[in-house]
Structures are given as C-alpha cells and as structure tokens.
Design a protein around this motif. Structure first.
Motif, PDB file in Angstrom:
ATOM      1  N   GLU A 116      10.389   4.063   2.921  1.00 43.75           N
ATOM      2  CA  GLU A 116       9.008   4.013   3.414  1.00 43.75           C
ATOM      3  C   GLU A 116       8.229   5.258   2.997  1.00 43.75           C
ATOM      4  O   GLU A 116       7.056   5.181   2.596  1.00 43.75           O
ATOM      5  N   LEU A 117       8.887   6.408   3.074  1.00 43.75           N
ATOM      6  CA  LEU A 117       8.218   7.656   2.706  1.00 43.75           C
ATOM      7  C   LEU A 117       7.908   7.688   1.210  1.00 43.75           C
ATOM      8  O   LEU A 117       6.837   8.164   0.802  1.00 43.75           O
ATOM      9  N   VAL A 118       8.804   7.168   0.395  1.00 40.90           N
ATOM     10  CA  VAL A 118       8.550   7.109  -1.047  1.00 40.90           C
ATOM     11  C   VAL A 118       7.349   6.212  -1.336  1.00 40.90           C
ATOM     12  O   VAL A 118       6.501   6.520  -2.185  1.00 40.90           O
ATOM     13  N   ARG A 119       7.255   5.086  -0.624  1.00 39.35           N
ATOM     14  CA  ARG A 119       6.118   4.184  -0.810  1.00 39.35           C
ATOM     15  C   ARG A 119       4.811   4.881  -0.421  1.00 39.35           C
ATOM     16  O   ARG A 119       3.794   4.760  -1.113  1.00 39.35           O
ATOM     17  N   ILE A 120       4.843   5.604   0.694  1.00 41.68           N
ATOM     18  CA  ILE A 120       3.644   6.336   1.138  1.00 41.68           C
ATOM     19  C   ILE A 120       3.252   7.381   0.104  1.00 41.68           C
ATOM     20  O   ILE A 120       2.082   7.498  -0.282  1.00 41.68           O
ATOM     21  N   THR A 161       3.963   7.465  -3.065  1.00 36.38           N
ATOM     22  CA  THR A 161       3.505   6.828  -4.303  1.00 36.38           C
ATOM     23  C   THR A 161       2.044   6.401  -4.187  1.00 36.38           C
ATOM     24  O   THR A 161       1.240   6.616  -5.106  1.00 36.38           O
ATOM     25  N   LEU A 162       1.692   5.805  -3.061  1.00 38.23           N
ATOM     26  CA  LEU A 162       0.302   5.384  -2.851  1.00 38.23           C
ATOM     27  C   LEU A 162      -0.628   6.596  -2.782  1.00 38.23           C
ATOM     28  O   LEU A 162      -1.711   6.599  -3.379  1.00 38.23           O
ATOM     29  N   ALA A 163      -0.201   7.630  -2.059  1.00 35.68           N
ATOM     30  CA  ALA A 163      -1.038   8.828  -1.930  1.00 35.68           C
ATOM     31  C   ALA A 163      -1.227   9.508  -3.281  1.00 35.68           C
ATOM     32  O   ALA A 163      -2.332   9.943  -3.627  1.00 35.68           O
ATOM     33  N   ASP A 164      -0.142   9.594  -4.067  1.00 40.11           N
ATOM     34  CA  ASP A 164      -0.239  10.224  -5.386  1.00 40.11           C
ATOM     35  C   ASP A 164      -1.148   9.432  -6.322  1.00 40.11           C
ATOM     36  O   ASP A 164      -1.735   9.992  -7.256  1.00 40.11           O
ATOM     37  N   ALA A 165      -1.263   8.128  -6.080  1.00 40.75           N
ATOM     38  CA  ALA A 165      -2.124   7.285  -6.916  1.00 40.75           C
ATOM     39  C   ALA A 165      -3.592   7.400  -6.529  1.00 40.75           C
ATOM     40  O   ALA A 165      -4.452   6.790  -7.168  1.00 40.75           O
ATOM     41  N   GLY A 166      -3.867   8.187  -5.491  1.00 43.47           N
ATOM     42  CA  GLY A 166      -5.250   8.379  -5.081  1.00 43.47           C
ATOM     43  C   GLY A 166      -5.701   7.471  -3.963  1.00 43.47           C
ATOM     44  O   GLY A 166      -6.893   7.443  -3.628  1.00 43.47           O
ATOM     45  N   VAL A 167      -4.774   6.733  -3.372  1.00 40.75           N
ATOM     46  CA  VAL A 167      -5.138   5.863  -2.254  1.00 40.75           C
ATOM     47  C   VAL A 167      -5.421   6.738  -1.031  1.00 40.75           C
ATOM     48  O   VAL A 167      -4.584   7.566  -0.657  1.00 40.75           O
ATOM     49  N   PRO A 168      -6.579   6.602  -0.411  1.00 43.37           N
ATOM     50  CA  PRO A 168      -6.866   7.384   0.794  1.00 43.37           C
ATOM     51  C   PRO A 168      -5.834   7.088   1.876  1.00 43.37           C
ATOM     52  O   PRO A 168      -5.412   5.931   2.050  1.00 43.37           O
ATOM     53  N   LEU A 169      -5.435   8.107   2.606  1.00 36.24           N
ATOM     54  CA  LEU A 169      -4.432   7.903   3.654  1.00 36.24           C
ATOM     55  C   LEU A 169      -4.899   6.877   4.677  1.00 36.24           C
ATOM     56  O   LEU A 169      -4.080   6.165   5.270  1.00 36.24           O
ATOM     57  N   ALA A 170      -6.208   6.780   4.864  1.00 42.17           N
ATOM     58  CA  ALA A 170      -6.736   5.820   5.833  1.00 42.17           C
ATOM     59  C   ALA A 170      -6.442   4.381   5.423  1.00 42.17           C
ATOM     60  O   ALA A 170      -6.484   3.476   6.262  1.00 42.17           O
ATOM     61  N   ARG A 171      -6.123   4.163   4.136  1.00 40.21           N
ATOM     62  CA  ARG A 171      -5.864   2.803   3.663  1.00 40.21           C
ATOM     63  C   ARG A 171      -4.399   2.574   3.304  1.00 40.21           C
ATOM     64  O   ARG A 171      -4.028   1.460   2.916  1.00 40.21           O
ATOM     65  N   VAL A 172      -3.587   3.601   3.406  1.00 38.37           N
ATOM     66  CA  VAL A 172      -2.177   3.457   3.045  1.00 38.37           C
ATOM     67  C   VAL A 172      -1.481   2.435   3.931  1.00 38.37           C
ATOM     68  O   VAL A 172      -0.744   1.561   3.450  1.00 38.37           O
ATOM     69  N   GLN A 173      -1.707   2.516   5.241  1.00 39.81           N
ATOM     70  CA  GLN A 173      -1.043   1.590   6.162  1.00 39.81           C
ATOM     71  C   GLN A 173      -1.400   0.150   5.835  1.00 39.81           C
ATOM     72  O   GLN A 173      -0.549  -0.746   5.867  1.00 39.81           O
ATOM     73  N   GLU A 174      -2.661  -0.077   5.486  1.00 41.13           N
ATOM     74  CA  GLU A 174      -3.113  -1.422   5.111  1.00 41.13           C
ATOM     75  C   GLU A 174      -2.317  -1.961   3.929  1.00 41.13           C
ATOM     76  O   GLU A 174      -1.913  -3.133   3.904  1.00 41.13           O
ATOM     77  N   LEU A 175      -2.064  -1.102   2.942  1.00 38.72           N
ATOM     78  CA  LEU A 175      -1.347  -1.541   1.752  1.00 38.72           C
ATOM     79  C   LEU A 175       0.150  -1.696   2.008  1.00 38.72           C
ATOM     80  O   LEU A 175       0.813  -2.522   1.372  1.00 38.72           O
ATOM     81  N   LEU A 176       0.669  -0.912   2.917  1.00 34.72           N
ATOM     82  CA  LEU A 176       2.103  -1.000   3.209  1.00 34.72           C
ATOM     83  C   LEU A 176       2.490  -2.361   3.772  1.00 34.72           C
ATOM     84  O   LEU A 176       3.610  -2.842   3.563  1.00 34.72           O
ATOM     85  N   VAL A 177       1.565  -2.987   4.488  1.00 34.28           N
ATOM     86  CA  VAL A 177       1.880  -4.266   5.144  1.00 34.28           C
ATOM     87  C   VAL A 177       1.200  -5.445   4.463  1.00 34.28           C
ATOM     88  O   VAL A 177       1.313  -6.579   4.930  1.00 34.28           O
ATOM     89  N   ALA A 178       0.487  -5.198   3.348  1.00 35.51           N
ATOM     90  CA  ALA A 178      -0.273  -6.269   2.694  1.00 35.51           C
ATOM     91  C   ALA A 178       0.645  -7.180   1.892  1.00 35.51           C
ATOM     92  O   ALA A 178       1.674  -6.749   1.353  1.00 35.51           O
ATOM     93  N   ASP A 179       0.240  -8.472   1.795  1.00 31.31           N
ATOM     94  CA  ASP A 179       0.956  -9.361   0.883  1.00 31.31           C
ATOM     95  C   ASP A 179       0.426  -9.127  -0.533  1.00 31.31           C
ATOM     96  O   ASP A 179      -0.470  -8.303  -0.745  1.00 31.31           O
ATOM     97  N   ASP A 180       0.958  -9.854  -1.502  1.00 30.24           N
ATOM     98  CA  ASP A 180       0.606  -9.585  -2.899  1.00 30.24           C
ATOM     99  C   ASP A 180      -0.887  -9.736  -3.161  1.00 30.24           C
ATOM    100  O   ASP A 180      -1.501  -8.912  -3.854  1.00 30.24           O
ATOM    101  N   GLU A 181      -1.491 -10.781  -2.621  1.00 28.11           N
ATOM    102  CA  GLU A 181      -2.911 -11.028  -2.864  1.00 28.11           C
ATOM    103  C   GLU A 181      -3.771  -9.955  -2.208  1.00 28.11           C
ATOM    104  O   GLU A 181      -4.717  -9.435  -2.813  1.00 28.11           O
ATOM    105  N   GLU A 182      -3.448  -9.614  -0.973  1.00 30.03           N
ATOM    106  CA  GLU A 182      -4.201  -8.576  -0.262  1.00 30.03           C
ATOM    107  C   GLU A 182      -4.026  -7.226  -0.945  1.00 30.03           C
ATOM    108  O   GLU A 182      -4.975  -6.438  -1.050  1.00 30.03           O
ATOM    109  N   PHE A 183      -2.801  -6.976  -1.409  1.00 27.75           N
ATOM    110  CA  PHE A 183      -2.523  -5.705  -2.079  1.00 27.75           C
ATOM    111  C   PHE A 183      -3.360  -5.578  -3.356  1.00 27.75           C
ATOM    112  O   PHE A 183      -3.981  -4.543  -3.613  1.00 27.75           O
ATOM    113  N   ALA A 184      -3.398  -6.652  -4.148  1.00 28.12           N
ATOM    114  CA  ALA A 184      -4.156  -6.621  -5.402  1.00 28.12           C
ATOM    115  C   ALA A 184      -5.640  -6.406  -5.143  1.00 28.12           C
ATOM    116  O   ALA A 184      -6.306  -5.632  -5.849  1.00 28.12           O
ATOM    117  N   ALA A 185      -6.178  -7.080  -4.120  1.00 31.14           N
ATOM    118  CA  ALA A 185      -7.600  -6.937  -3.803  1.00 31.14           C
ATOM    119  C   ALA A 185      -7.908  -5.519  -3.336  1.00 31.14           C
ATOM    120  O   ALA A 185      -8.929  -4.926  -3.716  1.00 31.14           O
TER     121      ALA A 185
END
Length: 254
Positions: free
Chosen positions: A47-51, A53-77
């Motif tokens: 889980e920490l590696v996923r967090i 990876t998202l943070a290093d990619a520039g994903v705001p921390l406020a949206r990391v949780q959203e992406l952690l639980v998103a399905d493929d379609e939601e994640f892509a959007a």
C-alpha cells in the motif's frame, strides 16, 4: 512484522513520510504491540509503495485515496483529469519562468521591443541617462494604458530622432531639468522647443495625442520634477503652444 523504519526502507520513503501518510489517512495506522511499537505487514508495504508511486507521479495527496480504491475506468478518468491539471500547471510555470527571465532584461519587462529599441537608440546618441530613464518611465505608463498604440508612437519617436535638432534638444533638456525656476535660459529653451514644434505638420499632433487623463498625469510628473517646468510652459503659451505631453497649437485670439 516490520517496524516503521523497516517499512519506510522497503517502500523507499522516509519515516517522516510514513507518519505524514498516516496523518492524511492514506495509510492505516496499526495498533501498537505489547512493547509499544507499531508493526507493519507486507500489505502495508504494498500500500505504501502504491501511495509513493502516485505521489511521485504528481498526484495530489488529496486525490491519492480516490485512486487507491478506484476501478479501472474511474482510475483512467481520474488520471486523465490529473494529467490535464498538471499540463496546465506546467504551462503556468513556464510563463512564470519567462517572466523571471524578463526581469533580467530590465526594461523589456514592462515595455514592448520597439520601445526598448528606442531607449537603446537614445543611449547610443549620448542622451544623458536621466533623460532616458524619464522617457522610460513615461512610456511604461503609456504601454500599460494603451499598448495597442505603442508601435505607432515608437515609429514616430524614431523618425524624430533622425533630426539632429531633436537629438540636440534631448541633450539640452537633461541640463534644463537642473536649472532653477528663475533661470533666464529657460525662455531660450522654450523658444527652441517652439521652433521645433513649428516644423511638425498640424495633423501629426492629433495622431500623437494621448488620452487626456494620461497626458495630465505625465504633465504632473514634469511639473513636479523640473523646477523650471512652469516657466517653460508659460513661455510656450506666449509663443502659441500649450501642453507638454499633448502639445497643441493655440488658436489666435479674436
């Protein structure tokens, strides 16, 4: 089971980052064991590696949780939306870099290239720097108010500088600004100005007019900074001319 230091090491982050993710609610915080330490399992590492990876990619921390639980379609959007935001930020930062680069260039920060070229020409003609700076400040005000007219004004000023008498006048004006308000040479300077004005076609004055409120502002600067300004303007009126920024021929009385 892993300590927090070991967890951080496995995931390639700092202990401080782990605690920060705990505080943000991104990484569940386990209960303490009997010795008072928190212990983490392999799932926490994943889980920490996923967090991370998202943070290093520039994903705001406020949206990391959203992406952690998103399905493929939601994640892509969500990723597409984040990418669009990042591109916008990059463009904005590039504009900031361009503005910062302009700071190094000095005058070009607030003036168009043709105005900078005009000021450079004044310097090349040995016009005193105080006169160049006065011109610069005036044109900054003009450029801020009517930028669409700057090309015309600069073309006109460049053409005027082709006249040796105008070049001499610029050099004289630098000296005039230092004269006292009762210096008799001011009348002679005004007469030289009037002689220059006479050589300008009447219709050219109308083309070069600035908005009156801006002209009044610039006239105020002239009157407040040059001791002999009022005497020069008085003598010019006696010779049939009024104004300093917006120069106009006076209609004959009667």
């Amino acid at each position: 089971m892993l300590t927090i230091s070991q967890l951080a090491s496995y995931a390639g982050v700092t202990v401080r980052a782990v605690r920060h993710y705990h505080a943000k609610g991104l990484l569940p915080e386990p209960e303490r064991d009997a010795s008072g330490y928190r212990r983490y399992d392999a799932a926490a590492v994943v889980e920490l590696v996923r967090i991370r990876t998202l943070a290093d990619a520039g994903v705001p921390l406020a949206r990391v949780q959203e992406l952690l639980v998103a399905d493929d379609e939601e994640f892509a959007a969500a990723v597409e939306d984040i990418d669009r935001r990042l591109r916008s930020e990059i463009r904005q930062r590039q504009r900031h870099r361009e503005r910062i680069a302009q700071l190094v260039a000095g005058e070009s920060l607030a003036l168009p290239p043709e105005a900078v070229a005009y000021l450079t020409r004044l310097r090349s003609l040995d016009v005193p720097e105080e006169m160049v700076e006065a011109e610069r400040d005036a044109w900054i005000l003009v450029a801020a108010q009517i930028p669409e007219r700057m090309a015309f004004y600069m073309e006109t000023k460049e053409r005027q500088l082709d006249d040796p008498n105008v070049r001499d006048l610029y050099r004289d004006l630098a000296e005039i600004t230092q004269w006292s308000a009762d210096d008799p040479r001011l009348d002679q300077a005004a007469e030289r100005l009037a002689a220059q004005f006479e050589q300008v076609p009447d219709d050219a004055w109308d083309e070069e007019m600035l908005p009156q409120d801006l002209a009044d502002l610039l006239d105020g600067v002239f009157l407040s900074s040059v001791p002999g300004a009022r005497r020069i303007l008085t003598r010019l009126e006696q010779l049939g001319w009024t104004g300093w920024t917006n120069i106009q021929r006076l209609e004959p009385a009667g």
